[in-house]
Design a protein around this motif. Sequence first.
Motif, short mmCIF file in Angstrom:
data_model
loop_
_atom_site.label_atom_id
_atom_site.label_comp_id
_atom_site.label_asym_id
_atom_site.label_seq_id
_atom_site.Cartn_x
_atom_site.Cartn_y
_atom_site.Cartn_z
N VAL A 5 0.86 -1.19 0.00
CA VAL A 5 0.00 0.00 0.00
C VAL A 5 0.89 1.24 0.00
O VAL A 5 1.98 1.24 0.58
CB VAL A 5 -0.95 0.03 1.22
N ARG A 6 0.40 2.28 -0.69
CA ARG A 6 1.14 3.53 -0.70
C ARG A 6 1.06 4.17 0.68
O ARG A 6 0.01 4.17 1.34
CB ARG A 6 0.57 4.48 -1.75
N CYS A 7 2.19 4.73 1.14
CA CYS A 7 2.22 5.32 2.47
C CYS A 7 3.25 6.44 2.53
O CYS A 7 4.05 6.64 1.61
CB CYS A 7 2.54 4.26 3.52
N ASP A 8 3.23 7.15 3.62
CA ASP A 8 4.19 8.21 3.91
C ASP A 8 4.90 7.84 5.21
O ASP A 8 4.26 7.68 6.24
CB ASP A 8 3.46 9.55 4.05
N ARG A 9 6.22 7.72 5.16
CA ARG A 9 6.99 7.31 6.33
C ARG A 9 7.66 8.49 7.03
O ARG A 9 8.46 8.30 7.94
CB ARG A 9 8.08 6.31 5.93
N SER A 10 7.40 9.71 6.63
CA SER A 10 8.07 10.87 7.21
C SER A 10 7.56 11.13 8.63
O SER A 10 6.44 10.77 8.98
CB SER A 10 7.83 12.11 6.34
N GLY A 11 8.40 11.80 9.42
CA GLY A 11 7.99 12.18 10.77
C GLY A 11 7.90 11.05 11.75
O GLY A 11 7.27 11.19 12.79
N GLY A 12 8.53 9.91 11.45
CA GLY A 12 8.50 8.79 12.38
C GLY A 12 7.19 8.07 12.44
O GLY A 12 6.97 7.23 13.31
N GLU A 13 6.26 8.34 11.52
CA GLU A 13 4.97 7.67 11.47
C GLU A 13 4.74 7.08 10.09
O GLU A 13 5.38 7.48 9.12
CB GLU A 13 3.83 8.65 11.80
N VAL A 14 3.83 6.12 10.03
CA VAL A 14 3.43 5.53 8.75
C VAL A 14 1.99 5.93 8.50
O VAL A 14 1.08 5.54 9.24
CB VAL A 14 3.57 3.99 8.77
N LYS A 15 1.80 6.74 7.46
CA LYS A 15 0.45 7.23 7.12
C LYS A 15 0.01 6.52 5.85
O LYS A 15 0.59 6.70 4.78
CB LYS A 15 0.46 8.73 6.93
N ILE A 16 -1.03 5.71 5.96
CA ILE A 16 -1.56 4.95 4.84
C ILE A 16 -2.37 5.86 3.93
O ILE A 16 -3.14 6.69 4.41
CB ILE A 16 -2.42 3.77 5.32
N GLY A 17 -2.20 5.70 2.61
CA GLY A 17 -3.01 6.44 1.65
C GLY A 17 -2.41 7.75 1.21
O GLY A 17 -3.07 8.55 0.56
N GLN A 18 -1.15 8.03 1.56
CA GLN A 18 -0.49 9.26 1.14
C GLN A 18 1.00 9.03 1.03
O GLN A 18 1.50 8.00 1.45
CB GLN A 18 -0.79 10.39 2.13
N GLY A 19 1.72 9.99 0.44
CA GLY A 19 3.16 9.87 0.31
C GLY A 19 3.56 9.11 -0.94
O GLY A 19 2.75 8.78 -1.81
N LYS A 67 -1.14 0.50 12.49
CA LYS A 67 -2.30 1.37 12.66
C LYS A 67 -2.17 2.28 13.87
O LYS A 67 -2.55 3.45 13.82
CB LYS A 67 -3.57 0.53 12.78
N TYR A 68 -1.60 1.76 14.96
CA TYR A 68 -1.59 2.52 16.20
C TYR A 68 -0.20 3.04 16.59
O TYR A 68 -0.01 3.52 17.70
CB TYR A 68 -2.18 1.67 17.33
N GLY A 69 0.77 2.96 15.67
CA GLY A 69 2.07 3.60 15.89
C GLY A 69 2.90 3.01 17.00
O GLY A 69 3.56 3.75 17.74
N MET A 70 2.90 1.70 17.14
CA MET A 70 3.72 1.05 18.17
C MET A 70 5.10 0.74 17.60
O MET A 70 5.21 0.20 16.50
CB MET A 70 3.04 -0.23 18.65
N PRO A 71 6.18 1.06 18.31
CA PRO A 71 7.51 0.97 17.71
C PRO A 71 8.09 -0.44 17.62
O PRO A 71 8.94 -0.68 16.76
CB PRO A 71 8.37 1.84 18.64
N ASP A 72 7.68 -1.36 18.47
CA ASP A 72 8.34 -2.67 18.51
C ASP A 72 7.29 -3.76 18.68
O ASP A 72 6.52 -3.75 19.65
CB ASP A 72 9.34 -2.73 19.67
N LEU A 73 7.28 -4.71 17.77
CA LEU A 73 6.29 -5.79 17.80
C LEU A 73 6.42 -6.63 19.07
O LEU A 73 5.43 -7.14 19.60
CB LEU A 73 6.46 -6.67 16.56
N ARG A 74 7.65 -6.77 19.59
CA ARG A 74 7.86 -7.63 20.76
C ARG A 74 7.17 -7.11 22.01
O ARG A 74 6.88 -7.87 22.93
CB ARG A 74 9.37 -7.78 21.01
N ASP A 75 6.88 -5.81 22.06
CA ASP A 75 6.17 -5.25 23.21
C ASP A 75 4.77 -5.84 23.34
O ASP A 75 4.19 -5.84 24.44
CB ASP A 75 6.07 -3.73 23.09
N MET A 76 4.22 -6.34 22.24
CA MET A 76 2.89 -6.95 22.28
C MET A 76 2.84 -8.13 23.25
O MET A 76 1.78 -8.47 23.77
CB MET A 76 2.50 -7.43 20.88
N PHE A 77 3.98 -8.78 23.47
CA PHE A 77 4.00 -10.01 24.26
C PHE A 77 4.85 -9.87 25.52
O PHE A 77 5.16 -10.86 26.17
CB PHE A 77 4.55 -11.15 23.40
#
Length: 367
Positions: free
Chosen positions: A275-289, A332-342
């Motif tokens: 999917v097209r996205c924008d990775r600027s500013g430390g965030e991933v914005k879907i649908g732009q960029g 979707k919710y801007g979490m930096p590390d997948l391992r924190d989920m567990f």
Amino acid sequence: MIAQLEAEILAAIEAANDPAALEAVRVAALGKSGSISELLKSLGKMSPEERREQGPQINGLRDRVAGLIAEKKAALEAAELDAKLASERVDLTLPPPPRRRGSVHPTMQVMDEMIAVFAEMGFSVAEGPDIETDFNNFTALNFPEKHPAREMHDTFFLQEDAKGERKVLRTHTSPVQVRVMRATNEQLPAWIANGQEPPIRVIVPGRTFRKDSDQTHTPMFHQIEGLVIDKGIHMGHLKWTLETFIAKFFETDAVETRFRPHHFPFTEPSAEMDVRCDRSGGEVKIGQGSDWLEILGCGMVHPNVLRNCGLDPDVWQGFAFGAGVDRLGVLKYGMPDLRDMFASDVRWLEHYGFSAFAAPNPATGLS
């Protein structure tokens, strides 16, 4: 001399206005090198007549001083408690502090959101066991005998059972697709109503296991897969389904996707969807960029898989797709590390967790 010393000590006790000052008086009088202790040590050097005269006086002084210090200590502690109670009164008319409430884990929240989106498109939910047979996990899904995914570095194998078969912790949720397609009407679980005869339209959320651990991979993770089997199914149906899901899940209509050729043993043709996205500013914005982000894998169900599940590929066609629930939640919710989920960190859950009593999400209808 004893009378003078007693007067001095009593004056010091009277002047002590806090426990620390009183303790200093006690040490000066009764400590190891205190004035009264020194007098007691001198008894050994006295003559018997002097000891008979001085002994009772010195011991009496020690007892009187110890008793007065104990009384003064009790008085000081009582005064300190009274002052504390006076300054820390509790207003019983105030409401009690709120009880700490639990929250919905982000993985469960994301899974519910995904299920809700697919439910609107007519998908049913199917489930299966975490421990699977080699046939359901690999063979029926067209994995060759020497495929790398069968090796120990990717798969958790269990000990051989009495029949000499080694079961596995499922490496994907695709074995449930096999179970759905192979099920007879008598064996059919209650969670799928269509029976063995297509059309079949199911999603399969659940836990999966692989020997992998880094910032974007964990040994146990969650997947959601979809399976559609019907007559005349083609890639256009697959593309519409996935683009509709992404737009609904990320709550934006500005979704642009691309499909790159890939290889999966169980689909042909196979593709990775970006999917097209924008990775600027430390965030991933879907649908732009102008950047592209890989979201999931998909493809048309391989004819061999249909045959292994008792369906004629000349009559029935279908598509399948699979996405990581945890990874989509991180995006979707801007979490930096997948391992924190567990990690079971309560502070992380308090920050990212979802209230079970929040207002429904307008995009999904879920809290």
